[in-house]
Design an enzyme around this catalytic site. Structure first.
Site, mmCIF file in Angstrom:
data_model
loop_
_atom_site.group_PDB
_atom_site.id
_atom_site.type_symbol
_atom_site.label_atom_id
_atom_site.label_comp_id
_atom_site.label_asym_id
_atom_site.label_seq_id
_atom_site.Cartn_x
_atom_site.Cartn_y
_atom_site.Cartn_z
ATOM 1 N N ASP A 105 -2.565 -14.230 3.379
ATOM 2 C CA ASP A 105 -3.969 -13.845 3.314
ATOM 3 C C ASP A 105 -4.361 -13.233 4.655
ATOM 4 O O ASP A 105 -4.602 -13.941 5.629
ATOM 5 C CB ASP A 105 -4.823 -15.072 3.009
ATOM 6 C CG ASP A 105 -6.311 -14.750 2.928
ATOM 7 O OD1 ASP A 105 -6.660 -13.550 2.976
ATOM 8 O OD2 ASP A 105 -7.113 -15.698 2.828
ATOM 9 N N TYR A 124 -16.703 2.317 7.859
ATOM 10 C CA TYR A 124 -15.244 2.418 7.838
ATOM 11 C C TYR A 124 -14.726 3.035 9.130
ATOM 12 O O TYR A 124 -13.822 2.503 9.775
ATOM 13 C CB TYR A 124 -14.792 3.255 6.641
ATOM 14 C CG TYR A 124 -13.327 3.641 6.698
ATOM 15 C CD1 TYR A 124 -12.331 2.724 6.383
ATOM 16 C CD2 TYR A 124 -12.949 4.924 7.094
ATOM 17 C CE1 TYR A 124 -10.996 3.075 6.456
ATOM 18 C CE2 TYR A 124 -11.619 5.279 7.155
ATOM 19 C CZ TYR A 124 -10.648 4.353 6.846
ATOM 20 O OH TYR A 124 -9.316 4.700 6.936
ATOM 21 N N ASP A 178 -8.864 9.882 10.923
ATOM 22 C CA ASP A 178 -9.722 10.948 11.440
ATOM 23 C C ASP A 178 -11.195 10.566 11.381
ATOM 24 O O ASP A 178 -12.033 11.193 12.037
ATOM 25 C CB ASP A 178 -9.497 12.226 10.627
ATOM 26 C CG ASP A 178 -9.892 12.045 9.169
ATOM 27 O OD1 ASP A 178 -10.968 12.528 8.773
ATOM 28 O OD2 ASP A 178 -9.121 11.429 8.408
ATOM 29 N N TYR A 206 -1.908 2.189 12.417
ATOM 30 C CA TYR A 206 -2.330 3.451 11.828
ATOM 31 C C TYR A 206 -3.851 3.547 11.827
ATOM 32 O O TYR A 206 -4.548 2.585 11.504
ATOM 33 C CB TYR A 206 -1.786 3.586 10.401
ATOM 34 C CG TYR A 206 -0.285 3.505 10.366
ATOM 35 C CD1 TYR A 206 0.505 4.624 10.627
ATOM 36 C CD2 TYR A 206 0.354 2.290 10.138
ATOM 37 C CE1 TYR A 206 1.883 4.538 10.635
ATOM 38 C CE2 TYR A 206 1.740 2.194 10.147
ATOM 39 C CZ TYR A 206 2.499 3.318 10.408
ATOM 40 O OH TYR A 206 3.865 3.228 10.440
ATOM 41 N N ALA A 265 -4.907 -2.302 5.871
ATOM 42 C CA ALA A 265 -6.214 -1.752 6.231
ATOM 43 C C ALA A 265 -7.187 -1.926 5.080
ATOM 44 O O ALA A 265 -6.784 -2.023 3.917
ATOM 45 C CB ALA A 265 -6.102 -0.267 6.588
ATOM 46 N N GLY A 294 0.806 -1.205 0.000
ATOM 47 C CA GLY A 294 0.000 0.000 0.000
ATOM 48 C C GLY A 294 0.843 1.259 0.000
ATOM 49 O O GLY A 294 2.081 1.207 0.000
ATOM 50 N N THR A 331 -9.424 0.188 3.069
ATOM 51 C CA THR A 331 -9.485 1.634 2.837
ATOM 52 C C THR A 331 -10.643 2.058 1.954
ATOM 53 O O THR A 331 -10.803 3.248 1.683
ATOM 54 C CB THR A 331 -8.166 2.127 2.210
ATOM 55 O OG1 THR A 331 -7.926 1.401 0.991
ATOM 56 C CG2 THR A 331 -6.993 1.900 3.167
ATOM 57 N N VAL A 356 1.333 3.691 2.352
ATOM 58 C CA VAL A 356 2.173 3.854 3.536
ATOM 59 C C VAL A 356 3.189 2.724 3.621
ATOM 60 O O VAL A 356 4.361 2.944 3.944
ATOM 61 C CB VAL A 356 1.307 3.919 4.807
ATOM 62 C CG1 VAL A 356 2.183 3.964 6.059
ATOM 63 C CG2 VAL A 356 0.392 5.138 4.768
#
Length: 302
Positions: A35, A124, A101, A98, A59, A10, A61, A12
């Protein structure tokens, strides 16, 4: 020491591979190799590797997709961090995780503090908050970075989408009443590397921290600045900032509700880590330069 990085493909994760490489032996299994939706597969890797540090950049996303794929979103954003934190606690090793907000209710205009009341508006956000709470309750030594509006020179993100649309469109509508600080993945990885280095020196920080640049803008302001700076760097666009119309969020409905206020106070991180975080605009310039440089290299004949 062995450093296990999850989510290394990803935005990051890619940057973490660059910044953490001098600090230990990096082990970063790809999605094909591990996995993450399988607790048994994750447990097997943890037992085999026996890392001295876990950095979880994995994550779910897809903010809108999470509304209909709740089980998958909660597996990656809540259950996986809980599993990693439990292992970290038993093994006596630190975990870096991580967050977002989106765990806050998104109202008002004041920057959110680390101890502000949470109240996610979407699946989410709820899944990210559940992951944070599981990590904090695990007993493990943890470091959670909550950040906002992540983008980078690679991957799918707002900046790269704008650059593509800027070559295809002659007009664009962008939301103006959602406010935050665009945060480059590179900055997140750089701060993470500093925190890991401090840990190795016995001067580490622990707990929950906000990580974002200084300053604030809207998605409309961000888009206009992307186009303005891209043009000054020599990118040919069919779209100029003047052709980007500011619209309220209610005129751009999405399956998941977005927070209007994504401002994050970063005073705690700056004080405890002894750093001065940069303003978001110069960070955009650096990221655009890297992005455009990579594209030029990819199109250069051998």
């Amino acid at each position: 020491m062995n450093i296990l990085i999850l989510g290394a493909t990803g935005q990051v994760g890619f940057e973490l591979l660059r910044t953490l490489s001098p600090l230990g032996a990096l082990i970063a299994p790809t999605r094909a190799q591990l996995d993450l939706s399988s607790p048994d597969a994750v447990a097997g890797v943890l037992r085999t590797i026996r890392p001295a540090l876990i950095v979880n950049a994995a994550a779910w996303t897809g903010v809108d997709a999470a509304e209909t794929q709740q089980e998958a979103a909660f597996r990656l954003n809540a259950e996986l961090p809980e599993q990693l934190a439990h292992f970290a606690n038993v093994a006596g090793i630190p975990l870096i995780h991580y967050s977002s907000d989106y765990v806050y209710p998104g109202d008002g205009e004041s920057p959110w503090q680390e101890d502000s009341a949470t109240g996610p508006l979407s699946v989410y956000g709820a899944s990210k908050l559940a992951g944070d709470q599981a990590v904090m309750a695990s007993g493990a030594g943890y470091l959670i970075f909550r950040t906002s509006w992540v983008y980078g020179a690679r991957g799918n993100n707002f900046m790269r989408t704008m650059l593509r649309l800027g070559q295809e469109r002659d007009h664009l509508n962008v939301v103006h009443d959602q406010i935050g600080a665009p945060t480059p993945a590179r900055l997140i990885a750089q701060v993470t590397a500093l925190a890991v280095y401090r840990q190795q020196l016995g001067q580490g920080i622990e707990g929950l921290y906000h990580l974002a640049p200084h300053g604030e803008t809207s998605w409309h302001g961000f888009a206009c600045e992307i186009f303005r700076r891209a043009q000054t760097l020599g990118m040919v666009l069919t779209l100029t900032p003047e052709q980007v119309t500011a619209i309220p969020g209610k005129h751009y409905p999405t399956p998941a509700k977005r927070p209007n206020n994504s401002r994050l106070c970063v005073n705690k991180l700056e004080a405890d880590l002894g750093i001065q975080l940069p303003h978001w605009e110069p960070q955009l310039q650096l990221t655009l330069m890297e992005c455009l440089s990579a594209e030029r290299l990819s199109t250069t004949p051998d």
